[in-house]
Design a protein around this motif. Structure first.
Motif, PDB file in Angstrom:
ATOM      1  N   GLU A 196      21.308   4.928  28.170  1.00  0.00           N
ATOM      2  CA  GLU A 196      21.289   6.103  27.290  1.00  0.00           C
ATOM      3  C   GLU A 196      20.839   7.347  28.041  1.00  0.00           C
ATOM      4  OE1 GLU A 196      18.771   4.987  24.092  1.00  0.00           O
ATOM      5  OE2 GLU A 196      20.257   3.660  23.140  1.00  0.00           O
ATOM      6  N   LEU A 197      19.937   7.167  29.003  1.00  0.00           N
ATOM      7  CA  LEU A 197      19.428   8.312  29.768  1.00  0.00           C
ATOM      8  C   LEU A 197      20.415   8.794  30.824  1.00  0.00           C
ATOM      9  CD1 LEU A 197      17.071  10.242  30.486  1.00  0.00           C
ATOM     10  CD2 LEU A 197      16.264   8.494  32.082  1.00  0.00           C
ATOM     11  N   GLY A 198      20.962   7.857  31.609  1.00  0.00           N
ATOM     12  CA  GLY A 198      21.786   8.266  32.745  1.00  0.00           C
ATOM     13  C   GLY A 198      23.070   7.494  32.936  1.00  0.00           C
ATOM     14  N   ALA A 235      21.303   2.412  35.142  1.00  0.00           N
ATOM     15  CA  ALA A 235      20.794   1.091  34.788  1.00  0.00           C
ATOM     16  C   ALA A 235      20.986   0.107  35.930  1.00  0.00           C
ATOM     17  CB  ALA A 235      21.488   0.587  33.521  1.00  0.00           C
ATOM     18  N   ALA A 236      22.159   0.174  36.590  1.00  0.00           N
ATOM     19  CA  ALA A 236      22.422  -0.726  37.712  1.00  0.00           C
ATOM     20  C   ALA A 236      21.512  -0.418  38.890  1.00  0.00           C
ATOM     21  CB  ALA A 236      23.886  -0.620  38.120  1.00  0.00           C
ATOM     22  N   THR A 237      21.289   0.885  39.136  1.00  0.00           N
ATOM     23  CA  THR A 237      20.411   1.293  40.241  1.00  0.00           C
ATOM     24  C   THR A 237      18.991   0.779  40.027  1.00  0.00           C
ATOM     25  OG1 THR A 237      21.673   3.282  40.770  1.00  0.00           O
ATOM     26  CG2 THR A 237      19.359   3.289  41.372  1.00  0.00           C
ATOM     27  N   MET A 238      18.471   0.932  38.823  1.00  0.00           N
ATOM     28  CA  MET A 238      17.091   0.539  38.547  1.00  0.00           C
ATOM     29  C   MET A 238      16.921  -0.980  38.539  1.00  0.00           C
ATOM     30  SD  MET A 238      15.500   3.366  38.471  1.00  0.00           S
ATOM     31  CE  MET A 238      13.912   2.732  37.941  1.00  0.00           C
ATOM     32  N   ALA A 239      17.993  -1.701  38.375  1.00  0.00           N
ATOM     33  CA  ALA A 239      17.907  -3.164  38.352  1.00  0.00           C
ATOM     34  C   ALA A 239      17.780  -3.750  39.753  1.00  0.00           C
ATOM     35  CB  ALA A 239      19.131  -3.754  37.648  1.00  0.00           C
ATOM     36  N   ARG A 240      18.139  -2.945  40.773  1.00  0.00           N
ATOM     37  CA  ARG A 240      18.092  -3.451  42.148  1.00  0.00           C
ATOM     38  C   ARG A 240      16.681  -3.357  42.701  1.00  0.00           C
ATOM     39  NH1 ARG A 240      22.826  -0.269  42.953  1.00  0.00           N
ATOM     40  NH2 ARG A 240      21.719   1.149  44.336  1.00  0.00           N
TER      41      ARG A 240
END
Length: 363
Positions: free
Chosen positions: A47-49, A54-59
């Motif tokens: 929702e934010l970006g 979401a994929a970036t923060m999951a790594r």
């Protein structure tokens, strides 16, 4: 200084691939803290970006964890090694007020100096002998006036400015474009040690970060923001010092420039700044006078020195020539010169360029 409890979260957030300072600040604004940003759900991140965020923060990158371990080891190996987060009470207020403050600041030395009254001195790496002498003299006089001198530890004007402040027994901060454990250029290792002993080495880059050209323009914004004003001593037309001056203007700071020969390439950048509105300065007294005008000042009270010493009373609070003092005191030249030397050695009078004398300003 103990490592902050939330340091790991700040570090991991900042080191997230592709996020950068701007993205990290957006995450902090949305979630309130680095821990909350790192623990945000995939739905909230989308929702934010979008899905990419979401994929970036999951790594979780192994290199990030190795750098974090190295940073913690560096911080633990010495009492005068610090890290300030954007939310730290010791984070320098002037830097916090800018558009692009670092999320983390590594400090080797006295972290409290980051909030001290200071002036930046920058200029050409390929400085002339006169430029180097000017940088040392301005730094010496500003340090004697109680101001810290901020510069970038580079060759040329930067190094001379640090040396001038140290020679006066003052404090100086070196904002570097490498990790706080690296010294560039290598010939400034001894100078860096002296700075760390009485002042501070400051970097937004974690320990082990090597020399990368793109880091030096970035560190210039910190030099400009930490200081109440920036003095450019010598600068070619495309000098990085002009970037620092522009960033100082954008941060609402004063910009000063030393004029030079119209035939010198190292003066053209300073002359351009003066045409654009920078204050032409010939002595540290010019800078001190300008800075006094940028903040409310109490009326000077008469000190015991002024009441008891007729020469200090004759000198007043502005720079004066020897001829002016001869006229005010009526003393023989030899007697006046001897008394001025005595006051200079006592640290109560400073000798300025151009044959001027001025009462030293308490820090």
């Amino acid at each position: 200084m103990a490592i902050p409890d939330d340091f790991d979260a700040w570090f991991r957030l900042l080191q997230t691939p592709g996020l950068g300072r701007e993205g990290a600040r957006r995450m902090l604004a949305a979630f309130g803290s680095p821990d909350a940003a790192l623990g945000a759900t995939a739905q909230a991140l989308t929702e934010l970006g979008g899905p990419a965020l979401a994929a970036t923060m999951a790594r979780r990158e192994p290199e990030c964890e190795a750098r974090l371990t190295a940073a913690r080891a560096w911080l633990a190996d010495g009492a005068e090694r610090h890290v300030l987060t954007l939310g730290d009470a010791l984070y320098p207020p002037l830097l916090l007020q800018t558009a692009d403050p670092p999320l983390l600041l590594y400090v080797q030395g006295r972290a409290s100096l980051l909030a001290a009254e200071s002036v930046a001195i920058v200029g050409s790496r390929d400085a002339t002998p006169q430029g180097l002498a000017n940088a040392r003299e301005f730094a010496r006089e500003l340090a004697q006036a109680g101001l810290s001198v901020v510069s970038g530890l580079a060759a040329g004007i930067d190094g001379a400015a640090h040396e001038g402040a140290l020679a006066a027994g003052g404090t100086t901060l070196a904002v570097v474009g490498t990790g706080p454990d690296r010294v560039y250029p290598a010939r400034h290792r001894a100078l860096a040690r002296r700075i760390a002993d009485t002042g501070a080495i400051v970097s937004e880059y974690d320990p082990g970060t090597p020399v990368l050209p793109e880091h030096f323009p970035q560190r210039n914004r910190i030099i400009a923001a930490l200081s109440r004003g920036t003095l450019v001593v010598e600068a070619a037309p495309r000098s990085g010092s002009l970037i620092t001056a522009r960033l100082a203007v954008e941060a609402g700071r004063e910009v000063f420039a030393v004029p030079g020969s119209i035939h010198s390439a190292q003066s053209k950048g300073c002359h351009a700044l003066i045409r654009q509105g920078a204050l032409l300065v010939e002595s540290a007294a010019d800078i001190l006078e300008a800075l006094r005008g940028t903040r409310p000042a109490a009326a000077p009270a008469e000190t015991g020195d002024e009441a008891e010493d007729p020469l200090l009373a004759a000198l007043g609070h502005d720079p004066a020539t020897l001829d002016a003092l001869l006229a005010r005191t009526g003393w023989p030249s030899a007697e006046l010169s001897a008394k001025l030397l005595e006051l200079e050695l006592d640290g109560r009078v400073a000798r300025l360029p151009g044959g001027l004398f001025q009462r030293r300003i308490a820090g």
